[in-house]
Design a protein around this motif. Structure first.
Motif, PDB file in Angstrom:
ATOM      1  N   LEU A 226      52.752  45.230  42.804  1.00 26.06           N
ATOM      2  CA  LEU A 226      53.341  43.288  42.472  1.00 26.06           C
ATOM      3  C   LEU A 226      53.688  43.238  44.141  1.00 26.06           C
ATOM      4  O   LEU A 226      53.596  41.983  44.564  1.00 26.06           O
ATOM      5  N   VAL A 227      53.895  43.812  44.879  1.00 23.87           N
ATOM      6  CA  VAL A 227      54.615  43.236  46.539  1.00 23.87           C
ATOM      7  C   VAL A 227      53.360  43.104  47.142  1.00 23.87           C
ATOM      8  O   VAL A 227      53.645  42.263  48.114  1.00 23.87           O
ATOM      9  N   LEU A 228      52.464  44.431  46.881  1.00 24.25           N
ATOM     10  CA  LEU A 228      51.493  43.997  47.846  1.00 24.25           C
ATOM     11  C   LEU A 228      50.867  42.516  47.379  1.00 24.25           C
ATOM     12  O   LEU A 228      50.256  42.849  48.194  1.00 24.25           O
ATOM     13  N   VAL A 229      50.130  42.736  46.370  1.00 20.96           N
ATOM     14  CA  VAL A 229      49.481  41.152  45.830  1.00 20.96           C
ATOM     15  C   VAL A 229      50.467  40.244  45.865  1.00 20.96           C
ATOM     16  O   VAL A 229      49.767  39.076  46.623  1.00 20.96           O
TER      17      VAL A 229
ATOM     18  N   SER B 279      41.087  35.173  56.932  1.00 16.69           N
ATOM     19  CA  SER B 279      40.333  36.774  57.417  1.00 16.69           C
ATOM     20  C   SER B 279      40.967  37.980  57.608  1.00 16.69           C
ATOM     21  O   SER B 279      40.518  39.009  57.169  1.00 16.69           O
ATOM     22  N   THR B 280      42.144  37.456  57.203  1.00 22.92           N
ATOM     23  CA  THR B 280      42.873  38.843  57.993  1.00 22.92           C
ATOM     24  C   THR B 280      43.736  39.205  56.894  1.00 22.92           C
ATOM     25  O   THR B 280      43.398  40.396  56.109  1.00 22.92           O
TER      26      THR B 280
ATOM     27  N   PHE C  40      42.782  43.183  51.930  1.00 23.30           N
ATOM     28  CA  PHE C  40      42.272  43.911  50.755  1.00 23.30           C
ATOM     29  C   PHE C  40      41.106  44.736  50.090  1.00 23.30           C
ATOM     30  O   PHE C  40      41.345  45.324  50.110  1.00 23.30           O
ATOM     31  N   PHE C  41      40.131  44.936  52.049  1.00 21.07           N
ATOM     32  CA  PHE C  41      39.044  45.075  51.936  1.00 21.07           C
ATOM     33  C   PHE C  41      39.406  47.233  52.503  1.00 21.07           C
ATOM     34  O   PHE C  41      38.575  47.780  51.870  1.00 21.07           O
TER      35      PHE C  41
ATOM     36  N   THR D 179      38.715  50.392  50.191  1.00 24.49           N
ATOM     37  CA  THR D 179      38.248  51.150  50.861  1.00 24.49           C
ATOM     38  C   THR D 179      38.400  52.175  50.162  1.00 24.49           C
ATOM     39  O   THR D 179      38.471  53.736  50.076  1.00 24.49           O
ATOM     40  N   HIS D 180      40.317  52.629  49.638  1.00 22.10           N
ATOM     41  CA  HIS D 180      41.152  54.286  49.907  1.00 22.10           C
ATOM     42  C   HIS D 180      40.729  53.811  47.966  1.00 22.10           C
ATOM     43  O   HIS D 180      40.579  55.756  48.001  1.00 22.10           O
ATOM     44  N   LEU D 181      40.880  53.082  47.705  1.00 21.92           N
ATOM     45  CA  LEU D 181      40.451  53.206  46.272  1.00 21.92           C
ATOM     46  C   LEU D 181      38.698  54.177  46.161  1.00 21.92           C
ATOM     47  O   LEU D 181      39.364  54.736  45.061  1.00 21.92           O
TER      48      LEU D 181
END
Length: 220
Positions: free
Chosen positions: A22-25, A37-38, A43-44, A48-50
């Motif tokens: 929730l903090v990240l979102v 753009s950043t 997000f990508f 990639t980690h997922l």
């Protein structure tokens, strides 16, 4: 049932993963209005980690001009978040708190990967988990490492200190390794090309045969 779930250690860890998410979102949602753009790159990196690519996530940050501190901190945060979900999900599914079919199938796949590595690590304990998580090899990383720790009955604190320190060390190594390669890319690309040629030499006959058969098919 819900109260009982969050009374367990693993349930609390699952709750921590939800809070971190929730903090990240929230951060990405707000920052998206400031610098889209950043935010898209961040997000990508998460995606990639997922799919299990630590090197890919760090590489994306470095190639897009992120500072070493930002790169290390963000990638570490994402990996901790993912481990909170996977470790708690694995334990809760094995103890029958979670009975969702697709989660159980995913956890069974992780269990098989962990079992393949368990015997190699068992005699080394904490340091074995640390080195396993740190190693830049296939099927390593904090997700499988934390599950191996659970299988070895290491305890949550020892398992998470080993995986967290291994992850942090690996992120630092990958970050500065990518910077080194980026600064010398004009030279590295020739080395990489030479390696590809050497690897392909034993397969030249098969490649020629494939090309010849392909051309025959084109002429028909």
């Amino acid at each position: 049932m819900r109260q009982k779930l969050f009374q367990t250690v693993e349930g609390k860890l699952l709750l921590a993963g939800i809070i971190l998410t929730l903090v990240l979102v929230t951060f990405l949602g707000i920052y998206g209005f400031i610098d889209f753009s950043t935010t898209k790159i961040l997000f990508f990196v998460f995606i990639t980690h997922l799919v299990g690519s630590r090197a890919g996530g760090i590489g994306l940050c470095i190639l897009n001009g992120f500072s070493p501190f930002t790169t290390i901190a963000y990638n570490f945060y994402v990996e901790v978040l993912i481990v909170c979900f996977t470790y708690s999900g694995f334990v809760l599914s094995t103890t029958n708190y979670l009975k969702i079919e697709w989660i159980n199938r995913f956890m069974n796949q992780l269990a098989l990967k962990a079992l393949e590595q368990k015997e190699k690590i068992q005699s080394y304990g904490w340091i074995g988990i640390f080195l396993f998580v740190m190693a830049p090899l296939p099927v390593t990383g904090p997700v499988v490492g934390s599950i191996i720790g659970y299988m070895l009955r290491m305890g949550l604190l020892r398992t998470f200190t080993a995986t967290a320190l291994g992850t942090l060390t690996a992120n630092i190594a990958w970050c500065y390794g990518f910077e080194f390669l980026e600064q010398r890319f004009h030279m590295i690309q020739y080395v990489f090309g030479a390696i590809v040629v050497i690897v392909m030499i034993p397969y030249l006959k098969q490649i020629k045969k494939f090309i010849a058969e392909y051309r025959k098919g084109e002429t028909k």
